[in-house]
Design a protein around this motif. Sequence first.
Motif, PDB file in Angstrom:
ATOM      1  N   GLN A 195      -7.152   9.785   0.681  1.00 59.92           N
ATOM      2  CA  GLN A 195      -7.094   9.600  -0.761  1.00 59.92           C
ATOM      3  C   GLN A 195      -5.679   9.254  -1.247  1.00 59.92           C
ATOM      4  O   GLN A 195      -5.492   8.897  -2.397  1.00 59.92           O
ATOM      5  CB  GLN A 195      -7.534  10.884  -1.473  1.00 59.92           C
ATOM      6  CG  GLN A 195      -8.919  11.380  -1.124  1.00 59.92           C
ATOM      7  CD  GLN A 195      -9.255  12.678  -1.836  1.00 59.92           C
ATOM      8  OE1 GLN A 195      -9.130  12.785  -3.048  1.00 59.92           O
ATOM      9  NE2 GLN A 195      -9.663  13.688  -1.086  1.00 59.92           N
ATOM     10  N   GLY A 196      -4.708   9.380  -0.372  1.00 63.55           N
ATOM     11  CA  GLY A 196      -3.316   9.278  -0.778  1.00 63.55           C
ATOM     12  C   GLY A 196      -2.901   7.953  -1.376  1.00 63.55           C
ATOM     13  O   GLY A 196      -2.147   7.925  -2.351  1.00 63.55           O
ATOM     14  N   SER A 197      -3.379   6.853  -0.800  1.00 63.75           N
ATOM     15  CA  SER A 197      -3.018   5.546  -1.348  1.00 63.75           C
ATOM     16  C   SER A 197      -3.545   5.393  -2.766  1.00 63.75           C
ATOM     17  O   SER A 197      -2.839   4.929  -3.669  1.00 63.75           O
ATOM     18  CB  SER A 197      -3.565   4.420  -0.456  1.00 63.75           C
ATOM     19  OG  SER A 197      -2.893   4.371   0.777  1.00 63.75           O
ATOM     20  N   LYS A 198      -4.789   5.801  -2.968  1.00 61.24           N
ATOM     21  CA  LYS A 198      -5.400   5.687  -4.290  1.00 61.24           C
ATOM     22  C   LYS A 198      -4.723   6.619  -5.284  1.00 61.24           C
ATOM     23  O   LYS A 198      -4.446   6.231  -6.431  1.00 61.24           O
ATOM     24  CB  LYS A 198      -6.904   5.987  -4.186  1.00 61.24           C
ATOM     25  CG  LYS A 198      -7.681   4.969  -3.362  1.00 61.24           C
ATOM     26  CD  LYS A 198      -9.171   5.254  -3.366  1.00 61.24           C
ATOM     27  CE  LYS A 198      -9.537   6.366  -2.422  1.00 61.24           C
ATOM     28  NZ  LYS A 198      -9.486   5.962  -0.999  1.00 61.24           N
ATOM     29  N   ASN A 199      -4.463   7.846  -4.847  1.00 61.06           N
ATOM     30  CA  ASN A 199      -3.869   8.828  -5.750  1.00 61.06           C
ATOM     31  C   ASN A 199      -2.439   8.440  -6.121  1.00 61.06           C
ATOM     32  O   ASN A 199      -2.022   8.580  -7.278  1.00 61.06           O
ATOM     33  CB  ASN A 199      -3.889  10.208  -5.091  1.00 61.06           C
ATOM     34  CG  ASN A 199      -3.866  11.338  -6.097  1.00 61.06           C
ATOM     35  OD1 ASN A 199      -4.484  11.246  -7.166  1.00 61.06           O
ATOM     36  ND2 ASN A 199      -3.162  12.405  -5.789  1.00 61.06           N
ATOM     37  N   SER A 259      10.901   6.273  -0.112  1.00 61.55           N
ATOM     38  CA  SER A 259      12.178   6.708   0.458  1.00 61.55           C
ATOM     39  C   SER A 259      11.974   7.522   1.735  1.00 61.55           C
ATOM     40  O   SER A 259      10.892   8.063   1.997  1.00 61.55           O
ATOM     41  CB  SER A 259      12.947   7.547  -0.565  1.00 61.55           C
ATOM     42  OG  SER A 259      12.280   8.783  -0.800  1.00 61.55           O
ATOM     43  N   THR A 260      13.046   7.603   2.542  1.00 63.69           N
ATOM     44  CA  THR A 260      12.964   8.369   3.790  1.00 63.69           C
ATOM     45  C   THR A 260      12.665   9.845   3.522  1.00 63.69           C
ATOM     46  O   THR A 260      12.027  10.506   4.341  1.00 63.69           O
ATOM     47  CB  THR A 260      14.288   8.249   4.567  1.00 63.69           C
ATOM     48  OG1 THR A 260      15.373   8.640   3.711  1.00 63.69           O
ATOM     49  CG2 THR A 260      14.518   6.829   5.035  1.00 63.69           C
ATOM     50  N   LYS A 261      13.118  10.346   2.392  1.00 65.44           N
ATOM     51  CA  LYS A 261      12.912  11.756   2.076  1.00 65.44           C
ATOM     52  C   LYS A 261      11.472  12.077   1.723  1.00 65.44           C
ATOM     53  O   LYS A 261      10.946  13.134   2.103  1.00 65.44           O
ATOM     54  CB  LYS A 261      13.826  12.175   0.917  1.00 65.44           C
ATOM     55  CG  LYS A 261      13.690  13.645   0.545  1.00 65.44           C
ATOM     56  CD  LYS A 261      14.679  14.049  -0.533  1.00 65.44           C
ATOM     57  CE  LYS A 261      14.548  15.532  -0.868  1.00 65.44           C
ATOM     58  NZ  LYS A 261      15.524  15.967  -1.894  1.00 65.44           N
ATOM     59  N   TRP A 262      10.816  11.178   1.015  1.00 67.10           N
ATOM     60  CA  TRP A 262       9.523  11.512   0.441  1.00 67.10           C
ATOM     61  C   TRP A 262       8.332  10.807   1.084  1.00 67.10           C
ATOM     62  O   TRP A 262       7.199  11.284   0.945  1.00 67.10           O
ATOM     63  CB  TRP A 262       9.515  11.208  -1.057  1.00 67.10           C
ATOM     64  CG  TRP A 262      10.509  12.004  -1.827  1.00 67.10           C
ATOM     65  CD1 TRP A 262      11.659  11.550  -2.413  1.00 67.10           C
ATOM     66  CD2 TRP A 262      10.471  13.416  -2.096  1.00 67.10           C
ATOM     67  NE1 TRP A 262      12.333  12.570  -3.035  1.00 67.10           N
ATOM     68  CE2 TRP A 262      11.630  13.732  -2.857  1.00 67.10           C
ATOM     69  CE3 TRP A 262       9.586  14.432  -1.774  1.00 67.10           C
ATOM     70  CZ2 TRP A 262      11.900  15.026  -3.290  1.00 67.10           C
ATOM     71  CZ3 TRP A 262       9.853  15.725  -2.204  1.00 67.10           C
ATOM     72  CH2 TRP A 262      10.995  16.014  -2.952  1.00 67.10           C
ATOM     73  N   HIS A 263       8.551   9.702   1.764  1.00 64.09           N
ATOM     74  CA  HIS A 263       7.393   8.984   2.306  1.00 64.09           C
ATOM     75  C   HIS A 263       6.886   9.667   3.571  1.00 64.09           C
ATOM     76  O   HIS A 263       7.630   9.864   4.525  1.00 64.09           O
ATOM     77  CB  HIS A 263       7.738   7.518   2.607  1.00 64.09           C
ATOM     78  CG  HIS A 263       6.519   6.663   2.746  1.00 64.09           C
ATOM     79  ND1 HIS A 263       5.910   6.423   3.964  1.00 64.09           N
ATOM     80  CD2 HIS A 263       5.776   6.015   1.817  1.00 64.09           C
ATOM     81  CE1 HIS A 263       4.857   5.643   3.771  1.00 64.09           C
ATOM     82  NE2 HIS A 263       4.740   5.390   2.483  1.00 64.09           N
ATOM     83  N   PRO A 264       5.597  10.032   3.588  1.00 65.84           N
ATOM     84  CA  PRO A 264       5.041  10.756   4.742  1.00 65.84           C
ATOM     85  C   PRO A 264       4.694   9.808   5.888  1.00 65.84           C
ATOM     86  O   PRO A 264       4.677   8.582   5.726  1.00 65.84           O
ATOM     87  CB  PRO A 264       3.781  11.389   4.161  1.00 65.84           C
ATOM     88  CG  PRO A 264       3.331  10.401   3.124  1.00 65.84           C
ATOM     89  CD  PRO A 264       4.601   9.846   2.520  1.00 65.84           C
ATOM     90  N   ASP A 268       0.883  -1.176   0.000  1.00 63.74           N
ATOM     91  CA  ASP A 268       0.000   0.000   0.000  1.00 63.74           C
ATOM     92  C   ASP A 268       0.915   1.220   0.000  1.00 63.74           C
ATOM     93  O   ASP A 268       1.828   1.309   0.825  1.00 63.74           O
ATOM     94  CB  ASP A 268      -0.883  -0.010   1.256  1.00 63.74           C
ATOM     95  CG  ASP A 268      -1.893   1.128   1.304  1.00 63.74           C
ATOM     96  OD1 ASP A 268      -1.501   2.288   1.047  1.00 63.74           O
ATOM     97  OD2 ASP A 268      -3.063   0.872   1.628  1.00 63.74           O
ATOM     98  N   PRO A 269       0.714   2.183  -0.906  1.00 62.21           N
ATOM     99  CA  PRO A 269       1.625   3.322  -0.987  1.00 62.21           C
ATOM    100  C   PRO A 269       1.831   4.077   0.315  1.00 62.21           C
ATOM    101  O   PRO A 269       2.918   4.619   0.553  1.00 62.21           O
ATOM    102  CB  PRO A 269       0.968   4.217  -2.044  1.00 62.21           C
ATOM    103  CG  PRO A 269       0.231   3.259  -2.920  1.00 62.21           C
ATOM    104  CD  PRO A 269      -0.299   2.213  -1.982  1.00 62.21           C
ATOM    105  N   ARG A 270       0.825   4.133   1.170  1.00 65.54           N
ATOM    106  CA  ARG A 270       0.951   4.878   2.426  1.00 65.54           C
ATOM    107  C   ARG A 270       1.515   4.038   3.568  1.00 65.54           C
ATOM    108  O   ARG A 270       1.773   4.575   4.652  1.00 65.54           O
ATOM    109  CB  ARG A 270      -0.411   5.443   2.852  1.00 65.54           C
ATOM    110  CG  ARG A 270      -0.929   6.571   1.983  1.00 65.54           C
ATOM    111  CD  ARG A 270      -2.307   7.038   2.457  1.00 65.54           C
ATOM    112  NE  ARG A 270      -2.255   7.642   3.781  1.00 65.54           N
ATOM    113  CZ  ARG A 270      -3.350   7.978   4.467  1.00 65.54           C
ATOM    114  NH1 ARG A 270      -4.558   7.759   3.964  1.00 65.54           N
ATOM    115  NH2 ARG A 270      -3.231   8.523   5.666  1.00 65.54           N
ATOM    116  N   CYS A 271       1.721   2.753   3.322  1.00 60.82           N
ATOM    117  CA  CYS A 271       2.128   1.828   4.381  1.00 60.82           C
ATOM    118  C   CYS A 271       3.541   2.139   4.885  1.00 60.82           C
ATOM    119  O   CYS A 271       4.512   2.057   4.127  1.00 60.82           O
ATOM    120  CB  CYS A 271       2.053   0.396   3.858  1.00 60.82           C
ATOM    121  SG  CYS A 271       2.791  -0.834   4.950  1.00 60.82           S
TER     122      CYS A 271
END
Length: 272
Positions: A144-148, A173-178, A101-104
């Motif tokens: 919406q972040g995972s879907k987007n 990455s550590t820089k970009w993942h919220p 999952d992108p937000r995971c």
Amino acid sequence: MSKRNSQSAKTAARERLRQERERQAKRDKVKRQVIVAGSVVAVLAAAGGIGYAVVQANKPSYWEGLKDAKVVAPANTTGTKGTTVVIGKTGAKKTLKVYEDPRCPVCAQFEQTVGATVKKDIDDGKFKIQFIGGTFIDNHDNGQGSKNALSAMGAALNVSPEAFLEYKTALYSTKWHPEETTDTFKDDAYLIKVADTVPALKNNTAFQNAVKKGTYDAWAMAMSKTFDTNKDGVNGTPSFVMDGKKLTADSQGNAPMTVEQFNSVVGAALKG
């Protein structure tokens, strides 16, 4: 002044008074009609507003409304609605299914620790990977972040499998993942900013337009459904499956989170 003239004046005065009373009565009647009409309009408007509000309240969200929408599948996909995403050398005999999952945050941890090893194994032809993207974290906070982000990953995949993998690495990455509690990926501008760190996507107008227009939004929802209806027994991320068997690092069923654990479980699966 004669008596007759005086009487005529009185009669005329009474007639003028009668006419004035009639005109006033008509004005009062019109005023009452206006008030009543205005009240009716107000009631109807209120009822209409309530009706509109009810319709809006029951209208599915944008993303939910895409579940039955026509899917535009990215290039480099196969299967129903383009939800089969397999990357690797054709000579690789086995395929590792990667559920993320992108937000995971745990997926981010895995990618930061083991991602380079996975990429090397793909390049070396040890195995192919099949990516299955989920969006269940959005359900926790109406996000919406995972879907987007999944849609943007589809736009990257449309450029090339290599761009997809590099973009996925950048997003985790550590820089970009919220933080998981921050729905940063819902912002198209942020996703494009991350993409600018990937050579094939930097200033790529076609990619950027696809992200902004949501070209692959319906595809993201179809992919998410593939995750939700998987037959591998996967209900969390990250998860790894090969030959129908979940690869775990311990008896508690945890995913391999170090290079050593990953090499061990995947090495055993490749021999099986």
